[in-house]
Design an enzyme around this catalytic site. Structure first.
Site, PDB file in Angstrom:
ATOM      1  N   TYR A  59      -9.193   6.836 -10.927  1.00 43.68           N
ATOM      2  CA  TYR A  59     -10.368   6.710 -10.053  1.00 43.68           C
ATOM      3  C   TYR A  59     -11.433   7.719 -10.487  1.00 43.68           C
ATOM      4  CZ  TYR A  59      -7.250   4.049  -6.896  1.00 43.68           C
ATOM      5  OH  TYR A  59      -6.358   3.138  -6.363  1.00 43.68           O
TER       6      TYR A  59
HETATM    7  N1  NAP Z   1      -2.643   0.434  -6.056  1.00 42.98           N
HETATM    8  C1  NAP Z   1      -3.673  -0.297  -6.392  1.00 42.98           C
HETATM    9  O1  NAP Z   1      -3.646  -1.037  -7.371  1.00 42.98           O
HETATM   10  C2  NAP Z   1      -4.916  -0.223  -5.563  1.00 42.98           C
HETATM   11  C3  NAP Z   1      -5.945  -1.193  -5.732  1.00 42.98           C
HETATM   12  C4  NAP Z   1      -7.068  -1.091  -4.909  1.00 42.98           C
HETATM   13  C5  NAP Z   1      -7.173  -0.079  -3.965  1.00 42.98           C
HETATM   14  N2  NAP Z   1      -6.174   0.857  -3.829  1.00 42.98           N
HETATM   15  C6  NAP Z   1      -6.207   1.915  -2.785  1.00 42.98           C
HETATM   16  O2  NAP Z   1      -6.560   1.315  -1.556  1.00 42.98           O
HETATM   17  C7  NAP Z   1      -7.708   1.961  -1.001  1.00 42.98           C
HETATM   18  C8  NAP Z   1      -8.540   0.963  -0.221  1.00 42.98           C
HETATM   19  O3  NAP Z   1      -8.911  -0.105  -1.057  1.00 42.98           O
HETATM   20  P1  NAP Z   1     -10.321  -0.809  -1.014  1.00 42.98           P
HETATM   21  O4  NAP Z   1     -11.409   0.182  -0.803  1.00 42.98           O
HETATM   22  O5  NAP Z   1     -10.368  -1.721  -2.178  1.00 42.98           O
HETATM   23  O6  NAP Z   1     -10.198  -1.796   0.205  1.00 42.98           O
HETATM   24  P2  NAP Z   1     -10.483  -1.987   1.737  1.00 42.98           P
HETATM   25  O7  NAP Z   1     -10.126  -0.799   2.510  1.00 42.98           O
HETATM   26  O8  NAP Z   1      -9.801  -3.270   2.001  1.00 42.98           O
HETATM   27  O9  NAP Z   1     -12.054  -2.285   1.791  1.00 42.98           O
HETATM   28  C9  NAP Z   1     -13.047  -1.350   1.641  1.00 42.98           C
HETATM   29  C10 NAP Z   1     -14.358  -2.037   1.969  1.00 42.98           C
HETATM   30  O10 NAP Z   1     -14.386  -2.330   3.362  1.00 42.98           O
HETATM   31  C11 NAP Z   1     -15.552  -1.770   3.941  1.00 42.98           C
HETATM   32  N3  NAP Z   1     -15.232  -1.250   5.276  1.00 42.98           N
HETATM   33  C12 NAP Z   1     -14.265  -0.375   5.616  1.00 42.98           C
HETATM   34  N4  NAP Z   1     -14.264  -0.150   6.947  1.00 42.98           N
HETATM   35  C13 NAP Z   1     -15.265  -0.891   7.442  1.00 42.98           C
HETATM   36  C14 NAP Z   1     -15.787  -1.077   8.758  1.00 42.98           C
HETATM   37  N5  NAP Z   1     -15.258  -0.461   9.821  1.00 42.98           N
HETATM   38  N6  NAP Z   1     -16.831  -1.913   8.915  1.00 42.98           N
HETATM   39  C15 NAP Z   1     -17.393  -2.556   7.844  1.00 42.98           C
HETATM   40  N7  NAP Z   1     -16.959  -2.409   6.588  1.00 42.98           N
HETATM   41  C16 NAP Z   1     -15.895  -1.585   6.384  1.00 42.98           C
HETATM   42  C17 NAP Z   1     -15.946  -0.637   3.032  1.00 42.98           C
HETATM   43  O11 NAP Z   1     -17.323  -0.426   3.167  1.00 42.98           O
HETATM   44  P3  NAP Z   1     -17.911   1.057   3.410  1.00 42.98           P
HETATM   45  O12 NAP Z   1     -17.676   1.774   2.140  1.00 42.98           O
HETATM   46  O13 NAP Z   1     -19.336   0.765   3.725  1.00 42.98           O
HETATM   47  O14 NAP Z   1     -17.153   1.644   4.558  1.00 42.98           O
HETATM   48  C18 NAP Z   1     -15.555  -1.164   1.674  1.00 42.98           C
HETATM   49  O15 NAP Z   1     -16.579  -1.956   1.122  1.00 42.98           O
HETATM   50  C19 NAP Z   1      -8.414   2.580  -2.228  1.00 42.98           C
HETATM   51  O16 NAP Z   1      -9.233   3.672  -1.881  1.00 42.98           O
HETATM   52  C20 NAP Z   1      -7.235   3.011  -3.067  1.00 42.98           C
HETATM   53  O17 NAP Z   1      -6.734   4.246  -2.609  1.00 42.98           O
HETATM   54  C21 NAP Z   1      -5.055   0.781  -4.635  1.00 42.98           C
END
Ligand code: NAP
Length: 324
Positions: A59
């Protein structure tokens, strides 16, 4: 904050894990926060009782780990920090990725340096490495535990048969085994319910889903997905099959139930995951304090059995996505 035990580790973790992929440097992705704004969100997470943080060496090419380490300085002992290894860290060095003994030993040291920590709580393999026998990887990971550099081992997206192989290999070798599975799981992507989640339940492996909000797809009506920088620019949002099968109808039902309960769509999507028995703690990604607070408030939302069914009903099987 609610806390729960992480698999069979004995560790108590907050039921919301803060994902740190959005922290580090905007030079990596335009939706990623730079240090000062990242630290502000991590600080607020600590205030809210979140003690569980997930990052990875890849990251922001290491900046996410560095920023997380800086933000947790002085409160390291109260935190449970998870990072990952597998992705290539340097373009000109083919051994900077994968799960060989060399990659694991070198990249773990580099992660610890950036985190400013002597020991990381949870060290996860980000993906399966077809070029390294699993027994080599398990031995190298076990050595890291014995050297006091890692407390617990975890894995991330892979086929269930590969995970079963890894668990059986560590049992056979008498090494430490994976205590957690970080997989792709949310209301719009549920293929993990077929094999991986029952395997984790049977093996008492903690389940910490990534992209619990389907990368933002479950946080607003489908037609508004482009409304944010990340929504507009992130390729993966479109590569995952969130709109396939019954995805659009799932999105509409999340919106409908959120309106009925006077809460946000993101909170319904998280509440659904928090009600699933298999789930230990979803890993939420956000770049806003307000959205972080929404996630914590989702812990107070109660969904009845019929509401859970209503949200789940439109889902149809889709192609596997996350490790393919
Ligand atoms: N192991 C793996 O292969 C892998 C892959 C992907 C991710 N990850 C981990 O999972 C974590 C989360 O993944 P992710 O960021 O892809 O997915 P997520 O949590 O499903 O989605 C994040 C998105 O949702 C929005 N969001 C969050 N809360 C919100 C709310 N209350 N209202 C409106 N929009 C909201 C965020 O916007 P804002 O930024 O505007 O809040 C962002 O665009 C990562 O940080 C990482 O640690 C791991």
């Amino acid at each position: 904050m609610e806390y729960t035990t992480l698999g069979d580790t004995g560790l108590e973790v907050s039921r919301i894990c803060l994902g740190c992929m959005s922290f580090g440097t905007s030079e990596w992705r335009d939706w990623v926060l730079d240090e000062e704004e990242s630290v502000e969100i991590i600080d607020r997470a600590v205030d809210l009782g979140i003690n569980f943080f997930d990052t990875a060496n890849v990251y922001s090419k290491g900046e996410s780990e560095r920023v997380l380490g800086t933000a947790l300085d002085g409160r390291r002992e109260e935190s449970v920090v998870a990072t990952k290894v597998y992705g290539d860290m340097r373009e000109d060095d083919p051994n900077s990725g994968g799960l060989s003994r060399k990659a694991i030993e070198q990249e773990l040291d580099a992660s610890l340096d950036r985190l400013g920590m002597e020991t990381v709580d949870l060290y996860q393999i980000h993906r399966w490495d077809d070029d390294t026998p699993i027994k080599t990887t398990m031995r190298a990971l076990d050595d890291a535990v014995r050297r006091g550099k890692v407390r617990y081992l975890g894995a991330s997206s892979m086929w269930a048969h590969q995970f079963a192989d890894a668990l059986a290999t560590s049992d056979r070798l008498g090494t430490d085994r994976f205590a957690t599975m970080q997989n792709h799981y949310n209301l719009a992507y549920r293929e993990e319910e077929r094999e991986m989640l029952p395997l984790c339940a049977r093996a008492n492996v903690g389940v910490i889903p990534w992209s619990p909000l389907a990368r933002g797809f479950l946080t607003r009506p489908a037609e508004d997905i482009d409304a944010t920088t990340r929504g507009e620019s992130e390729r993966r949002m479109y590569e995952h099959p969130y709109r396939e099968g019954g995805g659009i109808e799932v999105n509409e039902r999340v919106e409908e139930l959120a309106a009925e309960k006077g809460v946000k769509m993101a909170q319904i999507a998280l509440a659904w995951l928090l009600h699933r028995d298999e789930v230990t703690a979803p890993i939420v990604g956000t770049t806003s304090v307000e959205h972080l607070e929404d996630a914590v408030e989702a812990l107070d939302i109660s969904l009845s059995g019929s509401e859970m069914d209503y949200l789940e009903e439109p889902y149809e099987p889709v192609r596997v996505s996350g490790h393919e």
